[in-house]
Design a protein around this motif. Structure first.
Motif, PDB file in Angstrom:
ATOM      1  N   GLU A 193     -11.632  -6.366  -6.666  1.00 16.70           N
ATOM      2  CA  GLU A 193     -11.269  -7.868  -7.064  1.00 16.70           C
ATOM      3  C   GLU A 193     -10.727  -8.046  -8.435  1.00 16.70           C
ATOM      4  OE1 GLU A 193     -14.164 -10.694  -5.891  1.00 16.70           O
ATOM      5  OE2 GLU A 193     -14.464  -9.661  -4.222  1.00 16.70           O
ATOM      6  N   SER A 194     -10.910  -7.173  -9.512  1.00 16.89           N
ATOM      7  CA  SER A 194     -10.425  -7.465 -10.692  1.00 16.89           C
ATOM      8  C   SER A 194      -9.029  -7.329 -10.946  1.00 16.89           C
ATOM      9  CB  SER A 194     -11.218  -6.102 -11.548  1.00 16.89           C
ATOM     10  OG  SER A 194     -10.611  -4.978 -11.359  1.00 16.89           O
ATOM     11  N   PHE A 195      -8.537  -6.833  -9.919  1.00 15.52           N
ATOM     12  CA  PHE A 195      -7.037  -6.718  -9.850  1.00 15.52           C
ATOM     13  C   PHE A 195      -6.339  -8.290  -9.417  1.00 15.52           C
ATOM     14  CE2 PHE A 195      -7.295  -2.506  -9.680  1.00 15.52           C
ATOM     15  CZ  PHE A 195      -6.219  -1.887 -10.498  1.00 15.52           C
ATOM     16  N   GLY A 196      -7.207  -9.003  -9.306  1.00 15.67           N
ATOM     17  CA  GLY A 196      -6.940 -10.438  -8.790  1.00 15.67           C
ATOM     18  C   GLY A 196      -6.379 -11.301  -9.919  1.00 15.67           C
ATOM     19  N   LYS A 242       0.779  -1.344   0.184  1.00 14.85           N
ATOM     20  CA  LYS A 242      -0.071  -0.116   0.161  1.00 14.85           C
ATOM     21  C   LYS A 242       0.813   1.449  -0.147  1.00 14.85           C
ATOM     22  CE  LYS A 242      -3.894  -1.934   2.598  1.00 14.85           C
ATOM     23  NZ  LYS A 242      -4.592  -1.864   3.924  1.00 14.85           N
ATOM     24  N   GLU A 243       2.007   1.172   0.806  1.00  9.80           N
ATOM     25  CA  GLU A 243       2.787   2.545   0.819  1.00  9.80           C
ATOM     26  C   GLU A 243       3.461   2.857  -0.444  1.00  9.80           C
ATOM     27  OE1 GLU A 243       5.583   1.733   4.038  1.00  9.80           O
ATOM     28  OE2 GLU A 243       4.120   1.534   5.302  1.00  9.80           O
ATOM     29  N   TYR A 298       6.867  -9.956  -3.780  1.00  6.55           N
ATOM     30  CA  TYR A 298       6.202 -10.582  -2.652  1.00  6.55           C
ATOM     31  C   TYR A 298       5.628 -12.067  -2.950  1.00  6.55           C
ATOM     32  CZ  TYR A 298       7.440  -6.563   0.093  1.00  6.55           C
ATOM     33  OH  TYR A 298       7.920  -5.397   0.890  1.00  6.55           O
ATOM     34  N   ALA A 299       5.746 -12.527  -4.223  1.00  5.62           N
ATOM     35  CA  ALA A 299       4.995 -13.685  -4.816  1.00  5.62           C
ATOM     36  C   ALA A 299       5.226 -14.739  -3.923  1.00  5.62           C
ATOM     37  CB  ALA A 299       5.431 -13.883  -6.266  1.00  5.62           C
ATOM     38  N   ASP A 300       6.476 -15.133  -3.418  1.00  7.29           N
ATOM     39  CA  ASP A 300       6.800 -16.056  -2.539  1.00  7.29           C
ATOM     40  C   ASP A 300       6.194 -16.158  -1.157  1.00  7.29           C
ATOM     41  OD1 ASP A 300       8.234 -17.396  -4.545  1.00  7.29           O
ATOM     42  OD2 ASP A 300      10.029 -16.528  -3.822  1.00  7.29           O
ATOM     43  N   ASP A 301       6.132 -15.024  -0.665  1.00  2.08           N
ATOM     44  CA  ASP A 301       5.684 -14.604   0.681  1.00  2.08           C
ATOM     45  C   ASP A 301       4.201 -14.847   0.800  1.00  2.08           C
ATOM     46  OD1 ASP A 301       7.894 -14.284   2.155  1.00  2.08           O
ATOM     47  OD2 ASP A 301       8.047 -12.312   1.567  1.00  2.08           O
ATOM     48  N   LEU A 302       3.482 -14.587  -0.539  1.00  3.49           N
ATOM     49  CA  LEU A 302       1.944 -14.663  -0.598  1.00  3.49           C
ATOM     50  C   LEU A 302       1.535 -15.935  -1.417  1.00  3.49           C
ATOM     51  CD1 LEU A 302       1.423 -10.670  -1.263  1.00  3.49           C
ATOM     52  CD2 LEU A 302       1.258 -12.188   0.837  1.00  3.49           C
ATOM     53  N   GLU A 353      -8.106 -12.470  -1.607  1.00  9.58           N
ATOM     54  CA  GLU A 353      -7.598 -12.384  -0.341  1.00  9.58           C
ATOM     55  C   GLU A 353      -6.371 -11.100  -0.625  1.00  9.58           C
ATOM     56  OE1 GLU A 353      -7.571 -16.314   2.214  1.00  9.58           O
ATOM     57  OE2 GLU A 353      -6.288 -16.038   0.718  1.00  9.58           O
ATOM     58  N   PHE A 354      -5.562 -11.271  -1.730  1.00 15.35           N
ATOM     59  CA  PHE A 354      -4.619 -10.299  -1.893  1.00 15.35           C
ATOM     60  C   PHE A 354      -5.472  -9.036  -2.210  1.00 15.35           C
ATOM     61  CE2 PHE A 354      -2.401  -7.695  -5.033  1.00 15.35           C
ATOM     62  CZ  PHE A 354      -1.150  -7.523  -4.331  1.00 15.35           C
ATOM     63  N   CYS A 355      -6.412  -8.863  -2.954  1.00 10.21           N
ATOM     64  CA  CYS A 355      -7.059  -7.778  -3.113  1.00 10.21           C
ATOM     65  C   CYS A 355      -7.704  -7.026  -2.024  1.00 10.21           C
ATOM     66  CB  CYS A 355      -8.214  -7.538  -4.592  1.00 10.21           C
ATOM     67  SG  CYS A 355      -7.262  -8.186  -5.928  1.00 10.21           S
ATOM     68  N   ALA A 356      -8.152  -7.905  -1.502  1.00  9.42           N
ATOM     69  CA  ALA A 356      -8.857  -7.310   0.280  1.00  9.42           C
ATOM     70  C   ALA A 356      -7.800  -6.768   0.911  1.00  9.42           C
ATOM     71  CB  ALA A 356      -9.669  -8.411   0.826  1.00  9.42           C
ATOM     72  N   GLY A 357      -6.693  -7.366   0.989  1.00  4.45           N
ATOM     73  CA  GLY A 357      -5.633  -7.000   1.908  1.00  4.45           C
ATOM     74  C   GLY A 357      -4.940  -5.908   1.483  1.00  4.45           C
ATOM     75  N   VAL A 358      -4.857  -5.460   0.215  1.00  2.00           N
ATOM     76  CA  VAL A 358      -4.269  -4.442  -0.323  1.00  2.00           C
ATOM     77  C   VAL A 358      -5.358  -3.295  -0.413  1.00  2.00           C
ATOM     78  CG1 VAL A 358      -2.622  -3.481  -2.403  1.00  2.00           C
ATOM     79  CG2 VAL A 358      -2.029  -5.576  -1.406  1.00  2.00           C
TER      80      VAL A 358
END
Length: 79
Positions: A53-56, A11-12, A33-37, A44-49
């Motif tokens: 959802e289209s960015f999924g 986000k930053e 961050y692909a390996d960590d995620l 979940e990624f889209c919600a977290g950032v």
């Protein structure tokens, strides 16, 4: 690294990115961050950032691309 911390770091970086570089920065952060995620879903990624959802789809693409890039020698920890 904790998922919440990663989401905050992404986000930053997205907030600092020039408007015309947002998608580029998003892709770069996804690769970084692909390996960590790797255990989370695109939703979940889209919600977290805080993205639509289209960015999924982009998240899934970048995660797959990361494997190819790493096979070619990319060191994601250097990004």
């Amino acid at each position: 690294m904790n998922e919440q911390i990663i989401f905050e770091k992404i986000k930053e970086e997205l907030e600092k990115a020039p408007r015309n570089q947002f998608t580029l920065e998003l892709h770069l952060q996804m690769i970084k961050y692909a390996d960590d995620l790797k255990t989370i879903t695109a939703k979940e990624f889209c919600a977290g950032v805080g993205l639509k959802e289209s960015f999924g789809t982009e998240f899934s693409k970048m995660r797959n691309l990361t494997n190819r890039l790493k096979s070619a020698g990319l060191k994601t920890d250097m990004i």
